[in-house]
Design a protein around this motif. Structure first.
Motif, short mmCIF file in Angstrom:
data_model
loop_
_atom_site.label_atom_id
_atom_site.label_comp_id
_atom_site.label_asym_id
_atom_site.label_seq_id
_atom_site.Cartn_x
_atom_site.Cartn_y
_atom_site.Cartn_z
N ALA A 124 0.83 -1.20 0.00
CA ALA A 124 0.00 0.00 0.00
C ALA A 124 0.87 1.25 0.00
O ALA A 124 0.56 2.24 -0.69
CB ALA A 124 -0.92 -0.01 1.23
N GLU A 125 1.96 1.21 0.74
CA GLU A 125 2.88 2.35 0.77
C GLU A 125 3.50 2.57 -0.61
O GLU A 125 3.64 3.72 -1.07
CB GLU A 125 3.97 2.11 1.81
N ALA A 126 3.87 1.47 -1.28
CA ALA A 126 4.45 1.59 -2.62
C ALA A 126 3.42 2.12 -3.62
O ALA A 126 3.75 2.94 -4.49
CB ALA A 126 4.97 0.22 -3.07
N TRP A 127 2.18 1.67 -3.51
CA TRP A 127 1.11 2.16 -4.38
C TRP A 127 0.92 3.67 -4.20
O TRP A 127 0.80 4.42 -5.16
CB TRP A 127 -0.18 1.41 -4.06
N SER A 128 0.90 4.11 -2.96
CA SER A 128 0.72 5.53 -2.66
C SER A 128 1.86 6.36 -3.24
O SER A 128 1.66 7.42 -3.82
CB SER A 128 0.62 5.73 -1.16
N ALA A 129 3.10 5.86 -3.09
CA ALA A 129 4.26 6.59 -3.60
C ALA A 129 4.23 6.64 -5.13
O ALA A 129 4.55 7.67 -5.74
CB ALA A 129 5.54 5.93 -3.11
N LYS A 130 3.85 5.55 -5.76
CA LYS A 130 3.82 5.48 -7.21
C LYS A 130 2.88 6.53 -7.80
O LYS A 130 3.18 7.15 -8.84
CB LYS A 130 3.38 4.09 -7.66
N HIS A 131 1.76 6.76 -7.13
CA HIS A 131 0.74 7.65 -7.67
C HIS A 131 0.70 9.00 -6.96
O HIS A 131 -0.30 9.72 -7.06
CB HIS A 131 -0.63 6.97 -7.58
N SER A 132 1.77 9.35 -6.29
CA SER A 132 1.78 10.61 -5.53
C SER A 132 1.65 11.84 -6.44
O SER A 132 1.20 12.90 -6.00
CB SER A 132 3.05 10.72 -4.70
N SER A 133 2.03 11.70 -7.72
CA SER A 133 1.87 12.83 -8.64
C SER A 133 0.42 13.00 -9.09
O SER A 133 0.06 14.04 -9.64
CB SER A 133 2.77 12.64 -9.86
N VAL A 134 -0.39 11.98 -8.86
CA VAL A 134 -1.81 12.04 -9.24
C VAL A 134 -2.63 12.59 -8.09
O VAL A 134 -3.40 13.53 -8.24
CB VAL A 134 -2.31 10.64 -9.65
N MET A 135 -2.49 12.00 -6.93
CA MET A 135 -3.16 12.49 -5.73
C MET A 135 -2.46 11.93 -4.50
O MET A 135 -1.82 10.89 -4.56
CB MET A 135 -4.64 12.11 -5.71
N THR A 136 -2.56 12.67 -3.41
CA THR A 136 -2.00 12.21 -2.14
C THR A 136 -3.07 12.30 -1.08
O THR A 136 -3.91 13.20 -1.07
CB THR A 136 -0.79 13.05 -1.72
N CYS A 137 -3.03 11.33 -0.15
CA CYS A 137 -4.07 11.23 0.88
C CYS A 137 -3.43 11.28 2.27
O CYS A 137 -2.44 10.59 2.52
CB CYS A 137 -4.83 9.93 0.75
N ASP A 138 -3.99 12.07 3.14
CA ASP A 138 -3.54 12.17 4.52
C ASP A 138 -4.36 11.23 5.38
O ASP A 138 -5.37 11.61 5.97
CB ASP A 138 -3.65 13.61 5.01
N GLY A 139 -3.95 9.97 5.44
CA GLY A 139 -4.70 8.98 6.21
C GLY A 139 -4.83 9.32 7.67
O GLY A 139 -5.84 9.03 8.30
N GLU A 140 -3.82 9.95 8.23
CA GLU A 140 -3.87 10.33 9.64
C GLU A 140 -4.92 11.40 9.88
O GLU A 140 -5.41 11.55 10.99
CB GLU A 140 -2.49 10.82 10.09
#
Length: 276
Positions: A124-140
């Motif tokens: 999940a961390e790798a998926w988030s990093a891969k698509h960080s240029s598309v959108m980022t989410c603040d799970g906390e």
């Protein structure tokens, strides 16, 4: 109301959304009593929506690809639905140029357990990093809510591929506001079902569950109207303004509301590709 029930949600504020999703299944939610539910919202960077308006140019770097890969994960027990909402106006409670990602859970316990698993998932961390240029989410920063589907299975809602959400942000006028709201909901259900209007329609009522940040806590609850398209919404609002004054007076006695605030809404999970 024998068809009433409630469920659990998780919201995210994101920077874009896709355009091929389905709305809430009408069997998924019901009304203001029943088992526990939760929701939450997650804040992200405010990237202009127009960046994502051409989905086909970089298929590996689009919201479509991001959500499609997200659907390949094995999700935790108790999670059953996700949707994205792109506000029509550039500004919303979450800020400028953001969209919202909702996750529905069967209980707060299921939500907490699912988030604990997600936080330690290296894929999940790798998926988030891969698509960080598309959108980022603040799970906390996610927010929790209880979600109610007052019309239950009686809602005229058949699951179109895309729908619109018209949100009202509401604050109770006094200590009896919740009791008055329950009465208004009952009257509104009777009004809606007896009218038998041709336009598909459903709605939800969402309350805070636990501590949520400002400006969301400036409001006691959120009323969400769902339509297949904006034309149906305009027709419905005009009809209610003409014929629903008695029910509106009951709402006005309960709470003071802002809106409507319109969004284009889409299904993220279950995977729309699997339902095509």
């Amino acid at each position: 109301n024998k068809t009433a029930s409630k469920y659990s949600i998780i919201f995210f504020i994101l920077t874009s959304v896709i355009n091929f999703l389905k709305p809430l299944p009408k069997s998924a939610h019901k009304l203001i009593v029943g088992k526990h539910i939760t929701a939450a919202v997650i804040v992200t960077n405010a990237t202009p929506m127009k960046i994502f308006s051409s989905v086909g140019k970089k298929p590996d770097a689009t919201v479509t690809a991001m959500v499609d890969e997200w659907n390949d994960f094995e999700f935790a027990d108790g999670f059953f639905y996700a949707a994205g909402h792109a506000p029509v106006q550039t500004a919303s409670l979450g800020g400028e140029n953001v969209v919202y990602w909702q996750l529905w859970w069967e209980s707060k316990e299921a939500s907490d357990a699912g988030w604990a698993d997600w936080a330690t998932n290296s894929e999940a961390e790798a998926w988030s990093a891969k698509h960080s240029s598309v959108m980022t989410c603040d799970g906390e920063g996610r927010r929790a809510y209880d979600f109610y589907w007052p019309l239950g299975e009686e809602a005229n809602w058949n699951g179109p591929n895309q729908w619109v959400t018209y949100a009202h942000y509401c604050k109770f006028n006094g200590e009896d506001g919740l009791d008055l709201l329950r009465s208004a909901v009952g009257a509104f259900n009777e009004f809606t079902l007896s009218a038998d209007n041709p336009e598909p329609f459903a709605y939800s009522v969402i309350f805070h569950n636990g501590e949520n940040p400002e400006p969301y806590t400036d409001y006691d609850f959120f009323w969400m109207n769902y339509y297949e398209n904006h034309a149906d919404a305009e027709t419905s609002y005009a009809r209610f303004a003409e014929n629903g004054s008695e029910v509106q007076a009951m709402f006005d006695a309960s709470a003071t509301c802002e809106g409507p605030n319109a969004s284009d809404s889409y299904q993220f999970y279950p995977d729309p590709d699997d339902e095509a």
